[in-house]
Scaffold this active site. Sequence first.
Site, PDB file in Angstrom:
ATOM      1  N   HIS A 105     -30.073 -23.202  22.065  1.00  0.00           N
ATOM      2  CA  HIS A 105     -30.149 -24.640  21.771  1.00  0.00           C
ATOM      3  C   HIS A 105     -28.892 -25.130  21.074  1.00  0.00           C
ATOM      4  CE1 HIS A 105     -31.157 -22.728  17.948  1.00  0.00           C
ATOM      5  NE2 HIS A 105     -30.874 -23.870  17.338  1.00  0.00           N
ATOM      6  N   ASP A 107     -28.160 -27.771  17.963  1.00  0.00           N
ATOM      7  CA  ASP A 107     -28.981 -28.384  16.915  1.00  0.00           C
ATOM      8  C   ASP A 107     -29.122 -29.895  17.090  1.00  0.00           C
ATOM      9  OD1 ASP A 107     -29.479 -26.001  15.567  1.00  0.00           O
ATOM     10  OD2 ASP A 107     -27.604 -26.153  14.429  1.00  0.00           O
ATOM     11  N   HIS A 259     -26.557 -21.935  20.434  1.00  0.00           N
ATOM     12  CA  HIS A 259     -26.750 -20.664  19.732  1.00  0.00           C
ATOM     13  C   HIS A 259     -28.199 -20.217  19.853  1.00  0.00           C
ATOM     14  CE1 HIS A 259     -27.338 -23.955  16.892  1.00  0.00           C
ATOM     15  NE2 HIS A 259     -28.215 -23.196  16.265  1.00  0.00           N
ATOM     16  N   ARG A 275     -28.477 -23.880   5.586  1.00  0.00           N
ATOM     17  CA  ARG A 275     -27.735 -24.636   6.608  1.00  0.00           C
ATOM     18  C   ARG A 275     -27.592 -26.106   6.261  1.00  0.00           C
ATOM     19  NH1 ARG A 275     -30.387 -26.020  12.293  1.00  0.00           N
ATOM     20  NH2 ARG A 275     -30.099 -28.203  11.771  1.00  0.00           N
TER      21      ARG A 275
HETATM   22  C1  OGA Z   1     -29.964 -22.737  12.840  1.00  0.00           C
HETATM   23  C2  OGA Z   1     -30.385 -21.650  13.711  1.00  0.00           C
HETATM   24  C3  OGA Z   1     -30.031 -19.328  13.888  1.00  0.00           C
HETATM   25  C4  OGA Z   1     -30.093 -18.095  13.046  1.00  0.00           C
HETATM   26  O1  OGA Z   1     -29.915 -22.532  11.620  1.00  0.00           O
HETATM   27  O2  OGA Z   1     -29.648 -23.820  13.357  1.00  0.00           O
HETATM   28  O3  OGA Z   1     -30.642 -21.853  14.865  1.00  0.00           O
HETATM   29  O4  OGA Z   1     -29.636 -17.057  13.547  1.00  0.00           O
HETATM   30  N1  OGA Z   1     -30.348 -20.453  13.145  1.00  0.00           N
HETATM   31  O5  OGA Z   1     -30.580 -18.148  11.916  1.00  0.00           O
HETATM   32 MN    MN Z   2     -30.029 -23.959  15.393  1.00  0.00          MN
END
Ligand code: OGA
Ligand code: MN
Length: 284
Positions: A105, A107, A259, A275
């Site tokens: 995806h 974000d 990701h 994040r």
């Molecule tokens: C995010 C996500 C991925 C991870 O924080 O946007 O998709 O590996 N995390 O924690």
């Molecule tokens: Mn993400």
Amino acid sequence: MTIEIRSLHDSFGAEVIGVDLSRPLDAEEFATVHRAHLDHGIILFRDQELTPAQHKAFSRRFGPPEIHVVSWYRLPDHPEIIVVSNKKGAEGKPLGLEDAGRYWHSDMSYLPTPALGSILYAVEVPPTGGATMFASMHAAFDALTPERKESLSKMRAVHHFGSRWYREKDKAGIRPPMTKEEEEKTPPVDHPIIRTHPENGRKSIYTGGFTMGVVGMAQDEALEFLDDLDAFMTQPQFVYTHEWRAGDVVFWDNRCTMHHATVYDAQKHTRHMHRTTIKGDKPF
Ligand code: OGA
Ligand code: MN
């Protein structure tokens, strides 16, 4: 100190060496980091130590924060930060979302103006597992035939947060239902399947885990079409897998990369990340 940029993968990604993100970057450092971000799509900084205030300050240099629609996994007193974690607080209450992003995806692609980028800071990581895979949507676009570039350029995909939330909820059984307010704040939106980067002009295929349909296409056909596109975009030559160390900060560009989080043994180990997310523009 001079800043060094070291490539992580053939088609995208770089490590930025010689920057301490806990201190305000001067104009020249900021310009170098900004350039690296635009040129490489994801940038990695190692051995960082950031308070929530420092993390937010670095993030703000690139634009205002986008607050996540789901309120319970925001960091208390710092709504601009979401917690990705399997840690539990008082009475066993989860401190963050344990199963965040276990699908390809970009974000917040479900917003009318999706996120520019996200900055994920690894506070604690498991000894094995829990890597994050990144895919260059720009490299995938470049690999399309001219005919396919042309046909995809005329199409729009429907992005919807709630459909994904409930799919993940059914999968792992650890997510609570969304509140009515959260559902109302995230109606389906549509964006062009080929988007042009507003800062560097490069084109990318902009679909992924929140795309739940294609405008003007029957639903069954659309899901198959999106799955095929996903498989194309995530071929090994477009993917960099990041094995985290505590103190890593990865800043990715959501306009041209996707990701995917991978699993780890959450019974035995802790994975705790913070994040921030930066507001972006309407895709064109
Ligand atoms: C995010 C996500 C991925 C991870 O924080 O946007 O998709 O590996 N995390 O924690
Ligand atoms: Mn993400």
